[in-house]
Each structure stands twice: as C-alpha cells, then as structure tokens.
Design an enzyme around this catalytic site. Structure first.
Site, short mmCIF file in Angstrom:
data_model
loop_
_atom_site.label_atom_id
_atom_site.label_comp_id
_atom_site.label_asym_id
_atom_site.label_seq_id
_atom_site.Cartn_x
_atom_site.Cartn_y
_atom_site.Cartn_z
N TYR A 164 20.16 76.57 -56.14
CA TYR A 164 19.46 76.00 -55.09
C TYR A 164 19.38 76.94 -53.90
O TYR A 164 18.36 76.92 -53.30
CB TYR A 164 20.16 74.63 -54.62
CG TYR A 164 19.84 74.12 -53.38
CD1 TYR A 164 18.42 73.31 -53.03
CD2 TYR A 164 20.60 74.12 -52.20
CE1 TYR A 164 18.21 72.98 -51.80
CE2 TYR A 164 20.37 73.67 -50.72
CZ TYR A 164 19.06 73.16 -50.65
OH TYR A 164 18.74 72.70 -49.55
N1 LIG Z 1 20.63 66.96 -46.11
C1 LIG Z 1 21.16 68.38 -45.96
O1 LIG Z 1 22.55 68.28 -45.82
C2 LIG Z 1 20.53 69.44 -45.81
C3 LIG Z 1 21.31 70.61 -45.51
C4 LIG Z 1 20.26 71.76 -45.68
C5 LIG Z 1 18.99 71.60 -46.08
N2 LIG Z 1 18.33 70.42 -46.27
C6 LIG Z 1 17.10 70.45 -46.45
O2 LIG Z 1 16.28 69.52 -45.53
C7 LIG Z 1 15.25 68.97 -46.19
C8 LIG Z 1 15.34 67.52 -46.19
O3 LIG Z 1 16.64 67.16 -46.96
P1 LIG Z 1 16.98 65.67 -47.14
O4 LIG Z 1 18.41 65.60 -47.22
O5 LIG Z 1 16.42 64.61 -46.37
O6 LIG Z 1 16.50 65.33 -48.72
P2 LIG Z 1 15.65 63.90 -49.24
O7 LIG Z 1 15.60 64.20 -50.68
O8 LIG Z 1 16.07 62.85 -48.75
O9 LIG Z 1 14.10 64.18 -48.77
C9 LIG Z 1 13.15 65.19 -49.33
C10 LIG Z 1 12.07 64.41 -49.67
O10 LIG Z 1 11.02 65.38 -50.40
C11 LIG Z 1 10.30 64.29 -51.00
N3 LIG Z 1 9.57 65.48 -51.89
C12 LIG Z 1 10.30 66.41 -53.00
N4 LIG Z 1 9.55 67.22 -53.51
C13 LIG Z 1 8.15 66.67 -53.14
C14 LIG Z 1 6.93 67.18 -53.57
N5 LIG Z 1 6.76 68.01 -54.52
N6 LIG Z 1 5.89 66.62 -53.01
C15 LIG Z 1 5.98 65.66 -52.21
N7 LIG Z 1 7.09 65.14 -51.59
C16 LIG Z 1 8.42 65.87 -52.15
C17 LIG Z 1 11.24 63.67 -51.94
O11 LIG Z 1 10.46 62.56 -52.39
C18 LIG Z 1 12.26 63.13 -50.54
O12 LIG Z 1 11.60 62.02 -50.17
C19 LIG Z 1 15.22 69.54 -47.81
O13 LIG Z 1 14.41 70.70 -47.73
C20 LIG Z 1 16.74 70.09 -47.86
O14 LIG Z 1 16.86 70.97 -48.86
C21 LIG Z 1 19.17 69.32 -46.15
#
Ligand SMILES: NC(=O)c1ccc[n+]([C@@H]2O[C@H](COP(=O)([O-])OP(=O)(O)OC[C@H]3O[C@@H](n4cnc5c(N)ncnc54)[C@H](O)[C@@H]3O)[C@@H](O)[C@H]2O)c1
Length: 316
Positions: A147
């Site tokens: 990842y």
């Molecule tokens: N939550 C954390 O602690 C954290 C930490 C570091 C980075 N991030 C990054 O922040 C972002 C949001 O994370 P989150 O925790 O809200 O995740 P999440 O999974 O809740 O949200 C991601 C959303 O993207 C959508 N998605 C995925 N692939 C897709 C595609 N090909 N086309 C359209 N939609 C798509 C999913 O349906 C989902 O609703 C991500 O990029 C994640 O890598 C999150």
C-alpha cells in the site's frame, strides 16, 4: 461556476470533506463507486447529509472507466481521495486493487486534470510512504508495505505531472479517526469490541506500537487550506498529523475508560507492514497553510464513540 470535485466522496474522510466544503458555500461534485471492499450501505449513510444540499451531486462511477472530461471544468479544484486504503489487504493478490485504485486511478485523475485545466489537485497520500523510519526526521520515502509503495508511486506521478504544469499538492495523512472511520481501522474496531455484542478486537503485537492520531475534522481543515491557499511552486508534500501520539495500549485504556466497559480482545502476532511508530513533522504544514490541529485524543475519541453509538442504535 467552478466546483470542488471530491473523489472518494462517500468514504470516511471524503464525506466529511464534502460537508465542510458545502458549509463554506462551495459547489461540490462527488465521484465514488461505492466499492464493496466495505459495506456500501455505510457509504450511503456517510453522504446522506451532503445529499440534502442543492449544491451537492454525486457520480456513482469508477474513475477507471468514467469519462472525466464531462465533469471537469477549468478552475475546478480536485480533492483526490478515492483509493484502496488499508495496509494489510495490500499484500498478496490484494496489491492488484492497490495498483488499480491508487496508481492507475491517480494517473487518470492527473492526466484529466491537466487536459481540462483544473486549478489544482490536492492528493491524499499517506504516512505509509515513510515505512519503518522511527521519527521520519529525514522525511525519507521508504515504504514497508505494498500500500505504501502504491502511495509513493502516486507521489512520483504527482512530480511528473507537476513538471508538465499541473498544480498538485500532496498531503501525507497520519492515522485518521473520528465519526464514520472505516470499519477495518483500529479505533472503530476497539469501540465495537467494547459495545454489547460478540465482536472481538484483533490485537496485533503487544500494543506498544505508537501512532500519530489525527481527528478527521483536523484532516479536513488542512485539506481545504491546501485547496485554497496560495501555494504557487510548492512541491514538498505536507505531513498532516494531529499532534497526538499514543500507543495502541494507551488507546485501549482510553476506550475502556470512555465506554466504561472491558474490551473483548484476541491476541495475534505483529502484522507485516505495520510500523512501530509514526510521527508527523507538521512545522512546514502549519507555517505554510496557517493551520493547526485542535482536537485532543480524548475529545476526538468521545465524538467518535458517540457517533458510533448513535449509528448502532439507529440500525437496530
Ligand atoms: N483513513 C486514514 O487514516 C488514512 C491515512 C492516510 C491516508 N489516507 C488516504 O485518504 C483517502 C481516504 O481514505 P478513507 O479512510 O476515507 O477511505 P475510504 O475507503 O473510506 O474512502 C475511499 C473512497 O474511495 C472510493 N473509491 C475507491 N476506488 C475508487 C474508484 N476506482 N473510483 C471511484 N471511487 C473509488 C471508495 O468507494 C471509498 O468510498 C485514501 O486515499 C487513503 O489512502 C487515509
């Protein structure tokens, strides 16, 4: 009228970002394919409040197969949050989903943004690009999970498209928690292991692993500043951390104190790709974006717990 385009708008962080931008009077266009990696019903519930706004619309589509040129307009800001998050699922055959939804989808967003003349792309990167480095003082990118590699590749793509003239800001989020946190994440699991029921918390390792925790509203605040500030020529990624450091064991005690219940725990070996410690260096972020995290861990956990209790109560 230009819009804020939010990919991953129905996800944990994207749904909070949507609400906050709507509150600021922005026209918000969401893109989300309601990926069943976790329950799409949770995602529908995440955006139910944003859906009530006249200034909000959402495309239930996969970035990889949709025609972005029909949506993007010159002057728009794209907040690109859509991804396959989660370190553990990126091992083995899971990496294909990381490559598709992180690397390929991000390249498609950058390419479409360049062609359509959008004003800026704010990209959600991750502390996972740092890997095992204890304090990341050197800020060296050395991921220890597939990842993390996928996010590092996206950052390199950002460098490439920046060279072509696209304005891209990368935000390295550090463990985000709060209402609507993804069901695979530790705090959500901890609260579920304290609430009545049978769910047990799978505790990996001895609980000494430390994280910099960031409340979701603080993450959203920094992200909006990154979308709107004058950052001409800024190529350095921003660490976005909540200024709060705690070990898993300390968080477990806090959860027991807040809920007044004992946790149901299963002990498991340490997980591959799980760093022992994460620490954000937020000086540059705070100075450049004129932003500071404001939510303490206890306060944030309490809000997280209250929201989880409400959603459990309304679903039973
Ligand atoms: N939550 C954390 O602690 C954290 C930490 C570091 C980075 N991030 C990054 O922040 C972002 C949001 O994370 P989150 O925790 O809200 O995740 P999440 O999974 O809740 O949200 C991601 C959303 O993207 C959508 N998605 C995925 N692939 C897709 C595609 N090909 N086309 C359209 N939609 C798509 C999913 O349906 C989902 O609703 C991500 O990029 C994640 O890598 C999150």
């Amino acid at each position: 009228m230009s819009s804020s385009i939010i990919t991953g708008a129905a996800g944990f962080i994207g749904s909070h970002l949507s609400e906050q931008l709507l509150e600021l009077g922005e026209n918000v266009v969401g893109i989300d394919n309601f990926d069943p990696w976790y329950d799409p019903k949770a995602k529908e519930s995440n955006i139910s409040s944003a859906m009530k706004h006249d200034s909000f619309s959402i495309f239930n589509e996969n970035i990889l197969s949709m025609d972005l040129s029909e949506i993007l307009e010159p002057g728009d800001v794209i907040y690109h949050l859509a991804a396959r998050p989660g370190v553990q699922d990126s091992w083995g055959s899971g990496f294909a989903a990381s490559v598709e939804n992180n690397v390929l989808a991000t390249q498609k967003i950058f390419q479409a943004a360049l062609t359509s003349g959008v004003r800026r792309v704010v990209f959600a990167s991750s502390s996972s690009v740092y890997g095992a480095s204890a304090t990341n003082e050197l800020k060296s990118v050395a991921p220890i999970s597939p990842y993390g590699v996928s996010k590092a590749a996206c950052e390199q793509l950002a460098d490439v498209y920046r060279e072509r003239g696209l304005d891209i800001i990368a935000m390295r989020y550090f463990t985000v928690y709060g209402p609507r946190q993804r069901p695979d994440m530790a705090m959500n699991r901890l609260f579920r292991a304290a609430l009545p029921g049978t769910f047990r918390f799978p505790m990996r390792g001895n609980g000494s692993q430390r994280r910099e925790f960031t409340f979701v509203k603080d993450i959203v605040g920094a992200t909006i500043y990154a979308g709107n500030s004058n950052l001409q020529g800024v190529a350095e990624p921003f660490d976005v951390g909540g200024g709060v450091s705690a070990s898993l064991g300390e968080v477990m005690s806090l959860v027991e104190e807040i809920t007044g219940r004992s946790l149901r725990v299963d002990h498991e070996p340490s997980a591959a790709g799980d760093p022992l410690i994460t620490v954000a260096s937020t000086e540059f972020t705070e100075k450049t974006l004129n932003w500071k995290p404001t939510t303490g861990l206890r306060e944030g956990l309490l809000e997280h717990y209250n929201s989880l209790r409400e959603s459990v109560a309304s679903s039973t």
